[in-house]
Scaffold this motif. Structure first.
Motif, PDB file in Angstrom:
ATOM      1  N   ARG A 120      -5.000   3.472   2.618  1.00  0.00           N
ATOM      2  CA  ARG A 120      -4.229   2.714   3.601  1.00  0.00           C
ATOM      3  C   ARG A 120      -2.769   3.156   3.632  1.00  0.00           C
ATOM      4  O   ARG A 120      -2.154   3.224   4.684  1.00  0.00           O
ATOM      5  CB  ARG A 120      -4.320   1.227   3.274  1.00  0.00           C
ATOM      6  N   GLY A 121      -2.220   3.461   2.454  1.00  0.00           N
ATOM      7  CA  GLY A 121      -0.798   3.811   2.400  1.00  0.00           C
ATOM      8  C   GLY A 121      -0.486   5.133   3.052  1.00  0.00           C
ATOM      9  O   GLY A 121       0.585   5.301   3.645  1.00  0.00           O
TER      10      GLY A 121
ATOM     11  N   ASP B 146       0.823  -1.212   0.000  1.00  0.00           N
ATOM     12  CA  ASP B 146       0.000   0.000   0.000  1.00  0.00           C
ATOM     13  C   ASP B 146       0.855   1.259   0.000  1.00  0.00           C
ATOM     14  O   ASP B 146       0.621   2.194  -0.775  1.00  0.00           O
ATOM     15  CB  ASP B 146      -0.929   0.006   1.220  1.00  0.00           C
TER      16      ASP B 146
ATOM     17  N   TYR C  92      -5.457   1.669  -2.056  1.00  0.00           N
ATOM     18  CA  TYR C  92      -4.069   1.701  -1.617  1.00  0.00           C
ATOM     19  C   TYR C  92      -3.699   3.065  -1.039  1.00  0.00           C
ATOM     20  O   TYR C  92      -2.931   3.163  -0.076  1.00  0.00           O
ATOM     21  CB  TYR C  92      -3.138   1.377  -2.791  1.00  0.00           C
TER      22      TYR C  92
END
Length: 284
Positions: A275-276, A202, A272
């Motif tokens: 969350r990243g 992520d 992504y």
């Protein structure tokens, strides 16, 4: 957590948050709407006051889109932007991921924190300061007006950002899992490849999108280092200004084409991104 905080917030705080969100939305959406409306106008209608609502105040036309998309120079500029931005992203990830993992997991004679601070300090330098030295090196190595020269230049600027971000990503990966694998006999390379990388996908995707967006939007070095063969979309737009005035209808089309790929990427990789971006939020 957020809903609990929102329910217990004061009315004044809620109102202030809503006003800020509304102002931010307007600030972001107005340029998009301006570009969309003007891209379906003729040049004369872009200067006519009151021509705002399509079909009611003016007749939409796709002539500007046809004129722009029929230009082979623009199509080559789009290709150059894709190649250069994608190449720089791959190079930054290939060099930056191992470097970031090393800073997150190993100790050096110079503390990891100091090395990371040095990487971070490279982002403070104004790009214009490095323009002349980079240009001289590009001339010496015969990389002027080439994709290779731009990829190396963009990678140099983005590498520091990538290393700093990905270091925090790897620091958020639990060491217990890696220690367990080490006890089972896994080598450092196997731990990195089979454990650290899959658990950090992520954050790596977020880094890749940011590096790609930087290369896609960069215009200063592209304008200085290219003339025709490797001209990117950003430098093409800067060079397409008319001698008499600005063709706002064509500028609107170019703007939509330029901002399209990063926006599309953000939609495809929204999961992504959500969350990243949370990596490194707790650890310093």
């Amino acid at each position: 957590m957020r809903s609990v905080l929102w329910r217990h917030a004061r009315s004044r705080s809620r109102f202030l948050v809503l006003v800020i969100l509304l102002a931010t939305s307007v600030w972001i959406l107005v340029p998009f709407l301006w570009a969309i409306v003007n891209s379906v106008k003729s040049l004369e209608e872009t200067f006519r006051s009151g021509a705002i609502v399509p079909f009611l105040q003016f007749t939409p036309t796709l002539d500007s889109w046809r004129q722009v998309l029929s230009d082979n120079t623009l199509l080559h500029a789009i290709l150059s932007s894709i190649v250069v931005s994608g190449g720089a992203t791959i190079l930054v990830l290939a060099i930056g991921i191992p470097a970031a993992y090393s800073l997150a997991r190993f100790e050096f004679p110079i503390p990891s924190r100091d090395i990371t601070l040095w990487f971070l300090s490279q982002r403070v330098l104004p790009p214009a300061v490095l323009l002349v030295p980079f240009y001289l090196m590009m001339v010496y190595f015969r990389l002027i007006d080439t994709w290779t020269g731009l990829i190396i230049s963009y990678s140099t600027f983005s590498l520091a950002f990538g290393v700093v971000i990905m270091r925090d990503i790897f620091r958020d990966v639990s060491k217990d899992v890696e220690e367990s694998a080490k006890v089972e006999g896994a080598t450092a390379w196997q731990i990195f490849r089979l454990i650290a990388l899959p658990l950090s996908v992520d954050g790596i995707v977020v880094t890749a999108i940011n590096v790609f967006a930087f290369g896609w939007n960069e215009a200063l070095f592209s304008s200085a280092f290219t003339s025709r063969n490797a001209q990117t979309l950003a430098s093409f737009i800067l060079a397409s200004r008319g001698t008499r005035d600005i063709d706002f209808n064509l500028a609107a089309v170019n703007t939509l084409i330029a901002i399209g790929p990063p926006v599309i990427l953000s939609f495809f990789f929204q999961r992504y991104l959500a969350r990243g971006l949370s990596f490194g939020a707790v650890k310093g």
